[in-house]
Design an enzyme around this catalytic site. Structure first.
Site, PDB file in Angstrom:
ATOM      1  N   LYS A 127      15.915   8.286   3.437  1.00  0.00           N
ATOM      2  CA  LYS A 127      16.336   9.694   3.465  1.00  0.00           C
ATOM      3  C   LYS A 127      17.811   9.847   3.826  1.00  0.00           C
ATOM      4  O   LYS A 127      18.535  10.594   3.196  1.00  0.00           O
ATOM      5  CB  LYS A 127      15.505  10.495   4.487  1.00  0.00           C
ATOM      6  N   ARG A 174       8.905  18.353  10.396  1.00  0.00           N
ATOM      7  CA  ARG A 174       7.981  17.228  10.486  1.00  0.00           C
ATOM      8  C   ARG A 174       6.576  17.682  10.842  1.00  0.00           C
ATOM      9  O   ARG A 174       5.679  16.847  10.921  1.00  0.00           O
ATOM     10  CB  ARG A 174       8.454  16.272  11.569  1.00  0.00           C
ATOM     11  N   ARG A 191      16.738  -2.633   9.476  1.00  0.00           N
ATOM     12  CA  ARG A 191      17.753  -1.568   9.396  1.00  0.00           C
ATOM     13  C   ARG A 191      18.751  -1.649  10.536  1.00  0.00           C
ATOM     14  O   ARG A 191      18.389  -1.846  11.694  1.00  0.00           O
ATOM     15  CB  ARG A 191      17.029  -0.223   9.436  1.00  0.00           C
ATOM     16  N   ARG A 210      18.347   0.369  16.132  1.00  0.00           N
ATOM     17  CA  ARG A 210      17.792   1.427  16.978  1.00  0.00           C
ATOM     18  C   ARG A 210      16.552   0.928  17.700  1.00  0.00           C
ATOM     19  O   ARG A 210      15.739   0.212  17.130  1.00  0.00           O
ATOM     20  CB  ARG A 210      17.434   2.637  16.119  1.00  0.00           C
ATOM     21  N   ARG A 221       5.381   5.416  14.503  1.00  0.00           N
ATOM     22  CA  ARG A 221       6.042   6.510  13.794  1.00  0.00           C
ATOM     23  C   ARG A 221       5.357   6.767  12.453  1.00  0.00           C
ATOM     24  O   ARG A 221       5.238   7.902  12.011  1.00  0.00           O
ATOM     25  CB  ARG A 221       7.528   6.185  13.586  1.00  0.00           C
TER      26      ARG A 221
HETATM   27  P1  AMP Z   1      14.588   9.991  12.800  1.00  0.00           P
HETATM   28  O1  AMP Z   1      15.988   9.558  13.029  1.00  0.00           O
HETATM   29  O2  AMP Z   1      14.500  11.169  11.846  1.00  0.00           O
HETATM   30  O3  AMP Z   1      13.688   8.876  12.379  1.00  0.00           O
HETATM   31  O4  AMP Z   1      14.038  10.549  14.196  1.00  0.00           O
HETATM   32  C1  AMP Z   1      13.962   9.716  15.340  1.00  0.00           C
HETATM   33  C2  AMP Z   1      13.005  10.327  16.346  1.00  0.00           C
HETATM   34  O5  AMP Z   1      13.488  11.619  16.741  1.00  0.00           O
HETATM   35  C3  AMP Z   1      11.600  10.585  15.835  1.00  0.00           C
HETATM   36  O6  AMP Z   1      10.780   9.432  15.893  1.00  0.00           O
HETATM   37  C4  AMP Z   1      11.147  11.686  16.788  1.00  0.00           C
HETATM   38  O7  AMP Z   1      10.829  11.165  18.060  1.00  0.00           O
HETATM   39  C5  AMP Z   1      12.406  12.521  16.943  1.00  0.00           C
HETATM   40  N1  AMP Z   1      12.480  13.580  15.894  1.00  0.00           N
HETATM   41  C6  AMP Z   1      13.378  13.657  14.889  1.00  0.00           C
HETATM   42  N2  AMP Z   1      13.150  14.754  14.134  1.00  0.00           N
HETATM   43  C7  AMP Z   1      12.090  15.374  14.680  1.00  0.00           C
HETATM   44  C8  AMP Z   1      11.344  16.549  14.346  1.00  0.00           C
HETATM   45  N3  AMP Z   1      11.668  17.297  13.274  1.00  0.00           N
HETATM   46  N4  AMP Z   1      10.312  16.885  15.150  1.00  0.00           N
HETATM   47  C9  AMP Z   1       9.981  16.153  16.233  1.00  0.00           C
HETATM   48  N5  AMP Z   1      10.602  15.028  16.597  1.00  0.00           N
HETATM   49  C10 AMP Z   1      11.659  14.637  15.827  1.00  0.00           C
END
Ligand code: AMP
Length: 227
Positions: free
Chosen positions: A23, A98, A137, A170, A181
């Site tokens: 993404k 999400r 990654r 990360r 996740r």
């Molecule tokens: P990402 O970088 O999008 O993979 O997000 C990393 C982490 O941030 C996720 O595993 C969640 O813990 C939190 N997170 C990111 N976006 C959201 C969202 N829209 N709702 C809830 N938690 C989020």
């Protein structure tokens, strides 16, 4: 809406897909091409953590175990961002919504501004591929660009091609957290895909192709929809 079914007005888009679907990489390209801000909820939360804000402190405990940060916190963070002037002509949301509650809150906010979501682009990747991708990654500490040593390596090992920033893995890209996740994705985010499918604005894109192939498919979908 034009006679051929395309729409005009602010270009409000969401990009959906599980962790490791690519993404972020695609979002940066779309944002550049259509000149809309790329707003990644995960990046905003990581920035709150880096600055040790109250939101960052609360979010940390959820993020580190691969859980979702509570809806009310994420929704108000995104709505604040949407109200900034650079989002007047559209926004590309990556990683948000999400949950169906987040999707509904987004609709409500857009509606209050006389706007509506143009498209939800869904990057589909089989789950076997995802753990492997996320585990390989590396992310730039400064601009958050991502690389994968197998399919998309940086030109210089350990350094970002864009700004020379240090690349790091990360904490939540560790295989056991990635599995969690993905579970959360299946439970909470797949219903969001159905929500947009029911509204007729979902466009599915095969995320297993190479970066250029996926970008080309997205471009075709956007051209068919947006003036
Ligand atoms: P990402 O970088 O999008 O993979 O997000 C990393 C982490 O941030 C996720 O595993 C969640 O813990 C939190 N997170 C990111 N976006 C959201 C969202 N829209 N709702 C809830 N938690 C989020």
């Amino acid at each position: 809406m034009t006679p051929d079914g395309r729409t005009s007005g602010p270009l409000d888009l969401v990009l959906l897909g599980p962790v490791g679907a690519g993404k972020g990489t695609q979002a940066r390209r779309i944002a550049e091409r259509y000149r809309v801000p790329h707003v990644a909820s995960g990046d905003l939360l990581r920035s709150h953590r880096a600055h040790n804000t109250p939101l960052g402190q609360t979010a940390a405990e959820y993020m580190d175990r691969g859980a979702l940060v509570p809806d009310d916190l994420v929704i108000s963070m995104i709505i604040d961002r949407m109200r900034q002037p650079d989002a007047n002509h559209g926004i590309l949301l990556d990683g948000f919504p999400r949950t169906v509650a987040q999707a509904r809150a987004l609709d409500k906010e857009l509606e209050a501004e006389g706007r509506s979501l143009k498209l939800a682009l869904y990057l589909e990747v089989p789950f076997e591929v995802l753990v492997e991708r996320a585990a390989g990654r590396w992310t730039c500490r400064t601009c958050q660009a991502t690389y994968n040593y197998r399919v998309n390596p940086p030109r210089k090992p350990g350094l970002c091609d864009i700004d020379g920033g240090e690349l790091y893995q990360r904490e939540d890209d560790r295989p056991e957290v990635v599995s969690e996740r993905i579970k959360v994705y299946l439970r909470d985010t797949v219903p969001v895909v159905d929500y947009y499918r029911d509204r007729g604005i979902l466009r599915e894109v095969d995320g297993t192709r190479d970066i250029e192939g996926v970008a080309g498919d997205i471009q075709r979908q956007l051209k068919a929809t947006v003036c």
